[in-house]
Motif scaffolding. Structure first.
Motif, PDB file in Angstrom:
ATOM      1  N   ASN A   6     -16.827 -72.017  37.432  1.00 53.16           N
ATOM      2  CA  ASN A   6     -17.873 -71.003  37.599  1.00 53.16           C
ATOM      3  C   ASN A   6     -17.601 -69.985  38.703  1.00 53.16           C
ATOM      4  N   ILE A   7     -16.394 -69.929  39.246  1.00 48.64           N
ATOM      5  CA  ILE A   7     -16.018 -68.889  40.204  1.00 48.64           C
ATOM      6  C   ILE A   7     -14.761 -68.194  39.697  1.00 48.64           C
ATOM      7  N   TYR A   8     -14.824 -66.859  39.662  1.00 46.77           N
ATOM      8  CA  TYR A   8     -13.735 -66.054  39.111  1.00 46.77           C
ATOM      9  C   TYR A   8     -13.364 -64.951  40.097  1.00 46.77           C
ATOM     10  N   GLN A   9     -12.070 -64.711  40.226  1.00 47.35           N
ATOM     11  CA  GLN A   9     -11.613 -63.538  40.964  1.00 47.35           C
ATOM     12  C   GLN A   9     -11.402 -62.422  39.957  1.00 47.35           C
ATOM     13  N   VAL A  10     -12.127 -61.315  40.153  1.00 45.73           N
ATOM     14  CA  VAL A  10     -12.089 -60.229  39.172  1.00 45.73           C
ATOM     15  C   VAL A  10     -11.424 -58.967  39.720  1.00 45.73           C
ATOM     16  N   LEU A  11     -10.945 -59.038  40.958  1.00 52.33           N
ATOM     17  CA  LEU A  11     -10.171 -57.955  41.554  1.00 52.33           C
ATOM     18  C   LEU A  11      -9.444 -58.535  42.756  1.00 52.33           C
ATOM     19  N   GLY A  12      -8.298 -57.950  43.086  1.00 53.09           N
ATOM     20  CA  GLY A  12      -7.528 -58.424  44.227  1.00 53.09           C
ATOM     21  C   GLY A  12      -6.046 -58.203  44.011  1.00 53.09           C
ATOM     22  N   GLY A  13      -5.247 -58.865  44.803  1.00 52.70           N
ATOM     23  CA  GLY A  13      -3.811 -58.660  44.743  1.00 52.70           C
ATOM     24  C   GLY A  13      -3.202 -58.926  43.390  1.00 52.70           C
ATOM     25  N   SER A  14      -3.730 -59.907  42.664  1.00 53.14           N
ATOM     26  CA  SER A  14      -3.217 -60.208  41.324  1.00 53.14           C
ATOM     27  C   SER A  14      -3.447 -59.073  40.341  1.00 53.14           C
ATOM     28  N   TYR A  15      -4.365 -58.182  40.693  1.00 50.85           N
ATOM     29  CA  TYR A  15      -4.664 -57.010  39.869  1.00 50.85           C
ATOM     30  C   TYR A  15      -4.181 -55.722  40.543  1.00 50.85           C
ATOM     31  N   ALA A  16      -3.231 -55.871  41.472  1.00 52.41           N
ATOM     32  CA  ALA A  16      -2.656 -54.724  42.199  1.00 52.41           C
ATOM     33  C   ALA A  16      -3.739 -53.935  42.923  1.00 52.41           C
ATOM     34  N   ASN A  17      -4.665 -54.671  43.564  1.00 53.74           N
ATOM     35  CA  ASN A  17      -5.771 -54.046  44.281  1.00 53.74           C
ATOM     36  C   ASN A  17      -5.921 -54.709  45.633  1.00 53.74           C
ATOM     37  N   ILE A  18      -6.367 -53.954  46.623  1.00 58.51           N
ATOM     38  CA  ILE A  18      -6.371 -54.469  47.992  1.00 58.51           C
ATOM     39  C   ILE A  18      -7.476 -55.471  48.269  1.00 58.51           C
ATOM     40  N   ALA A  19      -8.642 -55.317  47.659  1.00 55.81           N
ATOM     41  CA  ALA A  19      -9.800 -56.146  48.021  1.00 55.81           C
ATOM     42  C   ALA A  19     -10.014 -57.254  46.994  1.00 55.81           C
ATOM     43  N   ASN A  20     -10.288 -58.458  47.495  1.00 57.98           N
ATOM     44  CA  ASN A  20     -10.661 -59.565  46.620  1.00 57.98           C
ATOM     45  C   ASN A  20     -12.140 -59.463  46.274  1.00 57.98           C
ATOM     46  N   ILE A  21     -12.434 -59.466  44.980  1.00 57.92           N
ATOM     47  CA  ILE A  21     -13.810 -59.439  44.502  1.00 57.92           C
ATOM     48  C   ILE A  21     -14.019 -60.684  43.641  1.00 57.92           C
ATOM     49  N   PHE A  22     -15.109 -61.392  43.898  1.00 56.67           N
ATOM     50  CA  PHE A  22     -15.384 -62.642  43.192  1.00 56.67           C
ATOM     51  C   PHE A  22     -16.700 -62.547  42.428  1.00 56.67           C
ATOM     52  N   VAL A  23     -16.739 -63.228  41.283  1.00 57.61           N
ATOM     53  CA  VAL A  23     -17.974 -63.390  40.515  1.00 57.61           C
ATOM     54  C   VAL A  23     -18.257 -64.884  40.410  1.00 57.61           C
ATOM     55  N   ILE A  24     -19.514 -65.234  40.685  1.00 60.22           N
ATOM     56  CA  ILE A  24     -19.948 -66.625  40.584  1.00 60.22           C
ATOM     57  C   ILE A  24     -21.013 -66.712  39.504  1.00 60.22           C
ATOM     58  N   LYS A  25     -20.821 -67.629  38.571  1.00 63.50           N
ATOM     59  CA  LYS A  25     -21.832 -67.881  37.547  1.00 63.50           C
ATOM     60  C   LYS A  25     -22.847 -68.862  38.112  1.00 63.50           C
ATOM     61  N   ALA A  26     -24.079 -68.393  38.222  1.00 58.27           N
ATOM     62  CA  ALA A  26     -25.164 -69.192  38.784  1.00 58.27           C
ATOM     63  C   ALA A  26     -26.189 -69.446  37.679  1.00 58.27           C
ATOM     64  N   GLY A  27     -25.929 -70.444  36.864  1.00 57.33           N
ATOM     65  CA  GLY A  27     -26.800 -70.670  35.719  1.00 57.33           C
ATOM     66  C   GLY A  27     -26.659 -69.542  34.729  1.00 57.33           C
ATOM     67  N   ASN A  28     -27.758 -68.825  34.486  1.00 53.06           N
ATOM     68  CA  ASN A  28     -27.757 -67.740  33.516  1.00 53.06           C
ATOM     69  C   ASN A  28     -27.695 -66.362  34.166  1.00 53.06           C
ATOM     70  N   GLU A  29     -27.129 -66.295  35.362  1.00 52.24           N
ATOM     71  CA  GLU A  29     -26.942 -65.008  36.032  1.00 52.24           C
ATOM     72  C   GLU A  29     -25.660 -65.040  36.843  1.00 52.24           C
ATOM     73  N   LEU A  30     -25.263 -63.877  37.331  1.00 52.87           N
ATOM     74  CA  LEU A  30     -24.024 -63.746  38.086  1.00 52.87           C
ATOM     75  C   LEU A  30     -24.307 -63.225  39.486  1.00 52.87           C
ATOM     76  N   VAL A  31     -23.453 -63.628  40.421  1.00 57.98           N
ATOM     77  CA  VAL A  31     -23.455 -63.094  41.778  1.00 57.98           C
ATOM     78  C   VAL A  31     -22.076 -62.518  42.046  1.00 57.98           C
ATOM     79  N   LEU A  32     -22.046 -61.317  42.579  1.00 54.77           N
ATOM     80  CA  LEU A  32     -20.790 -60.629  42.887  1.00 54.77           C
ATOM     81  C   LEU A  32     -20.607 -60.605  44.400  1.00 54.77           C
ATOM     82  N   ILE A  33     -19.409 -60.940  44.856  1.00 55.07           N
ATOM     83  CA  ILE A  33     -19.080 -60.852  46.273  1.00 55.07           C
ATOM     84  C   ILE A  33     -18.282 -59.578  46.504  1.00 55.07           C
TER      85      ILE A  33
END
Length: 242
Positions: A6-33
């Motif tokens: 339930n935790i995904y990295q959706v941006l960051g070095g693996s995507y040739a981008n400087i900032a790590n961005i995470f999405v967390i699945k919290a039941g039936n909604e999402l939280v973005l870091i």
């Protein structure tokens, strides 16, 4: 990239981008870091959310780690989608008013596009709890990198997870701690030192930082190593000479 259940990295070095961005699945909604900065990065975040089959869930909150531009630039876009925006209380004014000297409109972080100021729905302080779906994120103030830098602490599946923004990054192969950039207008080494001294004692399994490598085990060791780093790199004893 799926990091944990339930935790995904959706941006960051693996995507040739400087900032790590995470999405967390919290039941039936999402939280973005954090939100990244540009429209292209925004589109990549949405594309990766869709790739992992999460597009059906609304983003309830965007938790901003601090006010620097490469972490906040898309906040207004996610707010337009219905997300509540959370930021440390001491960083909120710069984000809301677009105070460019504070959010880094200068090298090494020049703005890529005009910045759109974003209202902050929750001006978070120490001990606040952000509840989303079946999860709770605790706010921990860690001033120094910026006055309003915060950690978000999450307990999930028996693990203690910290989203650490730019205050604490992880060196290659999880060999140690890397401390945040020192060039911001309100960077304060004394406050940073006290923050590091405090969090070096935290129990932590996993560190998901704002840049570079992730640490998926033994996070307490990295936090403790940050204290070693500030003691050796910032407070070197004077060398007595005759």
């Amino acid at each position: 990239m799926q990091v944990l259940n339930n935790i995904y990295q959706v941006l960051g070095g693996s995507y040739a981008n400087i900032a790590n961005i995470f999405v967390i699945k919290a039941g039936n909604e999402l939280v973005l870091i954090d939100s990244a900065e540009t429209e292209e990065e925004y589109e990549m975040i949405l594309e990766n959310i869709k790739y992992w089959g999460l597009e059906q869930y609304p983003i309830s909150y965007v938790l901003l780690s601090h006010k620097h531009l490469n972490h906040i630039g898309n906040a207004y876009r996610f707010r337009e989608m219905g997300a509540g925006i959370v930021a440390g209380a001491m960083d909120a004014q710069a984000i809301e008013q677009g105070i460019m000297t504070e959010i880094c409109d200068f090298a090494p972080f020049p703005k890529k596009k005009p910045y759109t100021p974003c209202p902050i729905d929750v001006k978070a302080k120490e001990g606040d709890i952000i509840r989303a779906g079946n999860l709770s994120f605790e706010v921990i103030e860690v001033p120094g990198h910026t006055d309003g830098s915060v950690f978000y602490r999450l307990e999930m599946d028996g693990k203690v997870i910290y989203f650490t923004g730019d205050v604490l990054n992880v060196d290659h192969d999880c060999s140690g701690a890397l401390l945040g950039w020192e060039g911001g207008k309100d960077y304060n080494r004394d406050k940073f030192f006290e923050s590091v001294k405090r969090f070096s004692k935290f129990k932590c399994d996993i560190i998901l930082p704002g840049h570079y490598q992730l640490c998926l085990q033994d996070g307490s060791r990295i936090m403790n190593d940050a204290y070693r780093a500030v003691l050796t790199e910032w407070r070197k004893p004077a060398i007595m000479t005759e």
